[in-house]
Write a protein that holds these residues in place. Structure first.
Motif, PDB file in Angstrom:
ATOM      1  N   ALA A   1      -3.327 -10.115  -3.935  1.00 54.19           N
ATOM      2  CA  ALA A   1      -3.311  -8.650  -3.986  1.00 54.19           C
ATOM      3  C   ALA A   1      -3.823  -8.156  -5.336  1.00 54.19           C
ATOM      4  O   ALA A   1      -3.819  -8.887  -6.332  1.00 54.19           O
ATOM      5  N   ARG A   2      -4.280  -6.900  -5.319  1.00 56.90           N
ATOM      6  CA  ARG A   2      -4.653  -6.197  -6.548  1.00 56.90           C
ATOM      7  C   ARG A   2      -3.934  -4.850  -6.549  1.00 56.90           C
ATOM      8  O   ARG A   2      -3.959  -4.139  -5.535  1.00 56.90           O
ATOM      9  N   LEU A   3      -3.291  -4.528  -7.652  1.00 57.53           N
ATOM     10  CA  LEU A   3      -2.520  -3.299  -7.755  1.00 57.53           C
ATOM     11  C   LEU A   3      -3.088  -2.407  -8.851  1.00 57.53           C
ATOM     12  O   LEU A   3      -3.840  -2.872  -9.725  1.00 57.53           O
ATOM     13  N   ALA A   4      -2.721  -1.138  -8.816  1.00 61.70           N
ATOM     14  CA  ALA A   4      -3.188  -0.193  -9.830  1.00 61.70           C
ATOM     15  C   ALA A   4      -2.564  -0.527 -11.185  1.00 61.70           C
ATOM     16  O   ALA A   4      -1.351  -0.787 -11.265  1.00 61.70           O
ATOM     17  N   PRO A   5      -3.350  -0.531 -12.252  1.00 61.32           N
ATOM     18  CA  PRO A   5      -2.802  -0.879 -13.584  1.00 61.32           C
ATOM     19  C   PRO A   5      -1.736   0.099 -14.071  1.00 61.32           C
ATOM     20  O   PRO A   5      -0.919  -0.247 -14.923  1.00 61.32           O
ATOM     21  N   GLU A   6      -1.717   1.320 -13.509  1.00 60.94           N
ATOM     22  CA  GLU A   6      -0.745   2.328 -13.955  1.00 60.94           C
ATOM     23  C   GLU A   6       0.701   1.915 -13.674  1.00 60.94           C
ATOM     24  O   GLU A   6       1.623   2.375 -14.356  1.00 60.94           O
ATOM     25  N   ILE A   7       0.915   1.076 -12.641  1.00 59.99           N
ATOM     26  CA  ILE A   7       2.296   0.709 -12.306  1.00 59.99           C
ATOM     27  C   ILE A   7       2.710  -0.630 -12.922  1.00 59.99           C
ATOM     28  O   ILE A   7       3.812  -1.111 -12.695  1.00 59.99           O
ATOM     29  N   HIS A   8       1.814  -1.226 -13.735  1.00 64.18           N
ATOM     30  CA  HIS A   8       2.103  -2.536 -14.319  1.00 64.18           C
ATOM     31  C   HIS A   8       3.380  -2.529 -15.152  1.00 64.18           C
ATOM     32  O   HIS A   8       4.240  -3.407 -15.012  1.00 64.18           O
ATOM     33  N   ALA A   9       3.533  -1.535 -16.015  1.00 66.09           N
ATOM     34  CA  ALA A   9       4.701  -1.489 -16.914  1.00 66.09           C
ATOM     35  C   ALA A   9       6.003  -1.420 -16.129  1.00 66.09           C
ATOM     36  O   ALA A   9       7.001  -2.072 -16.489  1.00 66.09           O
TER      37      ALA A   9
ATOM     38  N   GLN B   1       0.827  -1.209   0.000  1.00 65.27           N
ATOM     39  CA  GLN B   1       0.000   0.000   0.000  1.00 65.27           C
ATOM     40  C   GLN B   1       0.864   1.264   0.000  1.00 65.27           C
ATOM     41  O   GLN B   1       0.599   2.218  -0.732  1.00 65.27           O
ATOM     42  N   GLU B   2       1.912   1.244   0.827  1.00 66.46           N
ATOM     43  CA  GLU B   2       2.792   2.409   0.924  1.00 66.46           C
ATOM     44  C   GLU B   2       3.524   2.669  -0.390  1.00 66.46           C
ATOM     45  O   GLU B   2       3.611   3.806  -0.866  1.00 66.46           O
ATOM     46  N   GLN B   3       4.048   1.571  -0.982  1.00 61.99           N
ATOM     47  CA  GLN B   3       4.824   1.731  -2.205  1.00 61.99           C
ATOM     48  C   GLN B   3       3.946   2.018  -3.415  1.00 61.99           C
ATOM     49  O   GLN B   3       4.389   2.659  -4.368  1.00 61.99           O
ATOM     50  N   ILE B   4       2.703   1.528  -3.369  1.00 63.36           N
ATOM     51  CA  ILE B   4       1.785   1.862  -4.463  1.00 63.36           C
ATOM     52  C   ILE B   4       1.516   3.364  -4.468  1.00 63.36           C
ATOM     53  O   ILE B   4       1.496   4.011  -5.518  1.00 63.36           O
ATOM     54  N   ARG B   5       1.317   3.915  -3.257  1.00 64.32           N
ATOM     55  CA  ARG B   5       1.093   5.363  -3.172  1.00 64.32           C
ATOM     56  C   ARG B   5       2.317   6.121  -3.695  1.00 64.32           C
ATOM     57  O   ARG B   5       2.194   7.111  -4.419  1.00 64.32           O
ATOM     58  N   ALA B   6       3.507   5.612  -3.318  1.00 66.04           N
ATOM     59  CA  ALA B   6       4.738   6.260  -3.792  1.00 66.04           C
ATOM     60  C   ALA B   6       4.896   6.096  -5.304  1.00 66.04           C
ATOM     61  O   ALA B   6       5.297   7.022  -6.007  1.00 66.04           O
ATOM     62  N   ALA B   7       4.568   4.879  -5.787  1.00 67.80           N
ATOM     63  CA  ALA B   7       4.724   4.611  -7.217  1.00 67.80           C
ATOM     64  C   ALA B   7       3.757   5.445  -8.048  1.00 67.80           C
ATOM     65  O   ALA B   7       4.063   5.856  -9.169  1.00 67.80           O
TER      66      ALA B   7
ATOM     67  N   ILE C   1       8.195  -3.278  -4.036  1.00 80.80           N
ATOM     68  CA  ILE C   1       7.021  -4.099  -4.341  1.00 80.80           C
ATOM     69  C   ILE C   1       7.450  -5.473  -4.830  1.00 80.80           C
ATOM     70  O   ILE C   1       6.944  -6.501  -4.367  1.00 80.80           O
ATOM     71  N   ILE C   2       8.382  -5.537  -5.766  1.00 80.70           N
ATOM     72  CA  ILE C   2       8.821  -6.826  -6.320  1.00 80.70           C
ATOM     73  C   ILE C   2       9.555  -7.657  -5.264  1.00 80.70           C
ATOM     74  O   ILE C   2       9.319  -8.865  -5.130  1.00 80.70           O
ATOM     75  N   ASP C   3      10.435  -7.015  -4.480  1.00 80.20           N
ATOM     76  CA  ASP C   3      11.142  -7.735  -3.420  1.00 80.20           C
ATOM     77  C   ASP C   3      10.157  -8.308  -2.398  1.00 80.20           C
ATOM     78  O   ASP C   3      10.287  -9.460  -1.961  1.00 80.20           O
ATOM     79  N   SER C   4       9.160  -7.513  -2.012  1.00 81.16           N
ATOM     80  CA  SER C   4       8.159  -7.976  -1.040  1.00 81.16           C
ATOM     81  C   SER C   4       7.326  -9.109  -1.625  1.00 81.16           C
ATOM     82  O   SER C   4       6.985 -10.064  -0.925  1.00 81.16           O
ATOM     83  N   LEU C   5       7.028  -9.000  -2.907  1.00 83.33           N
ATOM     84  CA  LEU C   5       6.225 -10.020  -3.581  1.00 83.33           C
ATOM     85  C   LEU C   5       6.922 -11.379  -3.556  1.00 83.33           C
ATOM     86  O   LEU C   5       6.328 -12.410  -3.195  1.00 83.33           O
ATOM     87  N   ILE C   6       8.204 -11.401  -3.909  1.00 82.58           N
ATOM     88  CA  ILE C   6       8.961 -12.661  -3.943  1.00 82.58           C
ATOM     89  C   ILE C   6       9.170 -13.203  -2.529  1.00 82.58           C
ATOM     90  O   ILE C   6       9.023 -14.412  -2.295  1.00 82.58           O
ATOM     91  N   SER C   7       9.484 -12.328  -1.576  1.00 82.35           N
ATOM     92  CA  SER C   7       9.674 -12.770  -0.188  1.00 82.35           C
ATOM     93  C   SER C   7       8.398 -13.375   0.368  1.00 82.35           C
ATOM     94  O   SER C   7       8.417 -14.421   1.036  1.00 82.35           O
ATOM     95  N   TYR C   8       7.282 -12.709   0.107  1.00 82.52           N
ATOM     96  CA  TYR C   8       5.991 -13.193   0.598  1.00 82.52           C
ATOM     97  C   TYR C   8       5.654 -14.543  -0.018  1.00 82.52           C
ATOM     98  O   TYR C   8       5.216 -15.473   0.669  1.00 82.52           O
ATOM     99  N   ALA C   9       5.880 -14.699  -1.319  1.00 84.95           N
ATOM    100  CA  ALA C   9       5.590 -15.966  -2.000  1.00 84.95           C
ATOM    101  C   ALA C   9       6.439 -17.103  -1.447  1.00 84.95           C
ATOM    102  O   ALA C   9       5.941 -18.204  -1.190  1.00 84.95           O
ATOM    103  N   SER C  10       7.726 -16.838  -1.226  1.00 84.24           N
ATOM    104  CA  SER C  10       8.611 -17.897  -0.716  1.00 84.24           C
ATOM    105  C   SER C  10       8.243 -18.269   0.712  1.00 84.24           C
ATOM    106  O   SER C  10       8.343 -19.430   1.105  1.00 84.24           O
ATOM    107  N   SER C  11       7.783 -17.298   1.521  1.00 84.79           N
ATOM    108  CA  SER C  11       7.404 -17.594   2.906  1.00 84.79           C
ATOM    109  C   SER C  11       6.158 -18.465   2.971  1.00 84.79           C
ATOM    110  O   SER C  11       5.957 -19.218   3.922  1.00 84.79           O
ATOM    111  N   LEU C  12       5.299 -18.385   1.944  1.00 85.44           N
ATOM    112  CA  LEU C  12       4.081 -19.193   1.894  1.00 85.44           C
ATOM    113  C   LEU C  12       4.299 -20.513   1.157  1.00 85.44           C
ATOM    114  O   LEU C  12       3.346 -21.263   0.942  1.00 85.44           O
ATOM    115  N   ASN C  13       5.553 -20.791   0.765  1.00 86.82           N
ATOM    116  CA  ASN C  13       5.891 -21.993  -0.005  1.00 86.82           C
ATOM    117  C   ASN C  13       5.110 -22.052  -1.319  1.00 86.82           C
ATOM    118  O   ASN C  13       4.689 -23.137  -1.759  1.00 86.82           O
TER     119      ASN C  13
END
Length: 571
Positions: free
Chosen positions: A221-229, A154-160, A182-194
């Motif tokens: 999660a759902r993110l804003a499409p503006e930051i997809h690229a 949420q914090e980084q989406i606002r910043a992004a 966002i990407i680092d948190s995404l991978i860390s979260y996925a690995s923690s959930l196996n």
């Protein structure tokens, strides 16, 4: 664990569970494959992890932690941060007047105990943790990880959103802190959930993030499409892809480390209607091959596989859909065959496990190294055993069959729904029936099913609806056995608890269908009246246990559920 081999040997010989010859054989195997002697003994069936824990508890003179039976306090757990807990294989689960109760995989590791005491400023009261104890305790960090992930996102989406995404320099945007976080948190979260896979999918109004956990896709999660690229550009940079290429699929890799675990992440980018979709597959490079029993094979199935892999030539095939453990099974076979007097060479895409003393080759299409060309090169390396990651075309199939015919044991995988279908699949690829009959040793079809959570398992009498579902599938999968089938009177399921995230399942195990290609089967393959149905009937009469029957026997033993078996069989 750091317990002298002679001490471990003395302790185990006192139990009369094995003799000195058994222990010495396991010790040699452990040294050769860089594994723990106790792990080898467990994989060979001499010990269970639970009984070993009791023996070691007495040796170290510390109590068992038994964390799976405890409600862990998040504040107490947080005394030791997750990264330290993972790297030191230790978790704090309680506090007393004397200090902190700490579960350790190796309570004899004085260096780790000293480190924890210095880090926390508290006296460590050591307890012995099993592998399952540690996994459960580490999974409890998820609560904090979930909050951190959500907060960071949420914090980084606002910043992004404040970044000038539209028309901006993607390479520069991909290095901006919000996108990186966002990407680092995404991978860390996925690995923690196996999670085995991470899906990043762009829709018209959102970017959808989904994880595949125990074979099931879950939205996280759902993110804003503006930051997809910018997110796609970040992943492309990490995996070595072209960030300015959006019209064709690309494949790359990322190395990621969490504690002692190293992940090899396969990245696949593909253009879709609203932009590029990214799928990241998380493979634990630091994982060890499983024993046949750990894979889910019965004693009869293990005996059949061992009989066929001891042959000096021929083909051993694993079949099934993508992501159902075929390669893991092949690695388990390689681990058994890995000897100093044997030259083993593999050609893989990707290399999922690193095996000591095995010469492993990574497919590299850009350098002209595909399965076929790699296999030709391997044959000039004086191999005894060859593993080909996948037979997917006529050229690879022909070279593999010829290698199996000329004194090499060839392991590989095919995409077929069951074991008998591997025969017509090879014939369709252009391999003559007489060569299929001459070279095929055994075919293992498999699926992965979710295990019932051991913490909340309960028994129940099957309902009429469940019995009807079983009979319908039995008539499809094994009609020859319907006449003598006895309906189980007791089945099992998971009620759902905090350990399994209220799903009732934790972990996965394979169900198998193993076709032993004996003389009768070989003769039928070259018969002019050959049909797949005829082959299946002949195999069942010869003792083939279908995948559904194997799954049903596991459901009766409380390993998985009937619903789970039916789900994967019908996929």
């Amino acid at each position: 664990m750091r317990i002298p081999s002679e001490d471990l040997k003395a302790l185990l010989l006192e139990t009369s569970l094995l003799n000195a010859e058994d222990f010495n054989s396991a010790l040699i195997e452990a040294e050769r494959t860089n594994r723990d002697t106790a792990d080898v003994l467990i994989s060979r069936g001499f010990l269970t992890p639970e009984y070993l824990a009791q023996i070691l508890s007495g040796y170290f003179k510390v109590p068992l932690a038994e964390l799976g039976q405890k409600e862990l306090d998040e504040t107490v757990l947080g005394i030791l941060p997750e990264d330290i807990a993972r790297s030191k294989n230790a978790v704090v689960f309680g506090k007393t007047e004397r200090g902190i109760q700490t579960a350790l995989l190796d309570p004899g590791d004085l260096e780790t105990i000293s480190f924890i005491e210095q880090y926390t400023g508290k006296k460590v009261e050591p307890y012995l943790a099993t592998e399952d104890d540690l996994k459960y305790a580490l999974s409890q960090y998820r609560k904090t990880i979930v909050r951190n992930f959500q907060n960071v996102i949420q914090e980084q989406i606002r910043a992004a959103s404040r970044l000038k995404i539209a028309g901006g320099d993607l390479a520069k945007l991909a290095t901006e802190m919000p996108v990186v976080a966002i990407i680092d948190s995404l991978i860390s979260y996925a690995s923690s959930l196996n999670a085995s896979d991470v899906h990043l999918e762009v829709q018209s109004d959102t970017v959808l993030i989904r994880f595949r956990i125990d074979g099931i896709l879950r939205e996280v999660a759902r993110l804003a499409p503006e930051i997809h690229a910018a997110l796609v550009a970040r992943i492309k940079i990490l995996s070595g892809l072209q960030i300015d290429e959006h019209a064709k699929p690309q494949d790359g890799r990322i190395k990621f480390k969490r504690g002692n675990d190293v992940f090899d992440i396969r990245v696949a980018a593909m253009p879709t209607l609203y932009g590029e979709k990214i799928v990241m597959r998380l493979l634990m490079a630091s994982a060890k091959p499983l024993s046949f029993a750990e894979l889910g094979m019965t004693n009869d199935q293990v005996a059949l596989i061992e009989q066929n892999i001891r042959k000096t030539f021929g083909m051993v095939l694993s079949t099934g859909p993508t992501s159902h453990g075929k390669t893991t099974t092949q690695y388990s076979i390689l681990n058994v065959l890995n000897r100093s007097e044997t030259n083993i060479v593999t050609i893989e895409d990707p290399i999922e496990y690193e095996l000591r003393y095995v010469n492993q080759i990574q497919v590299n299409p850009k350098a002209g190294m595909d399965f076929a060309s790699g296999l030709r090169a391997i044959l000039r390396q004086d191999p005894n055993i060859i593993m080909v990651g996948e037979i997917r075309d006529k050229e690879t199939a022909e070279i593999a069959v010829n290698a199996a015919l000329t004194g090499h044991l060839v392991l590989s995988t095919l995409h077929t729904n069951d074991a008998p279908t591997a025969v017509p699949r090879l014939i369709d690829m252009g391999v003559p029936p007489f060569l299929v009959a001459a070279t095929l040793n055994v075919v293992m079809a498999q699926r992965l099913v979710r295990r019932i959570c051991s913490e909340c398992i309960e028994s129940y009498a099957p309902t009429k609806s469940t019995e009807e579902s079983i009979m319908i599938q039995l008539r499809i999968s094994a009609p020859e056995t319907v006449k003598n089938f006895v309906m189980p009177t007791l089945l099992y399921r998971g009620k759902g608890c905090k350990v399994c995230g209220w799903s009732g399942y934790r972990g996965r195990v394979a169900i198998f269908e193993i076709l032993n290609v004996d003389e009768q089967i070989r003769n039928y393959i070259v018969d002019k009246n050959f049909t797949i149905d005829g082959l299946r009937r002949l195999a069942v009469r010869g003792g083939l246990k279908t995948m559904f029957e194997d799954g049903l026997s596991k459901a009766e033993r409380g390993v998985t559920t009937v619903e789970e078996i039916l789900r994967v069989i019908r996929e």
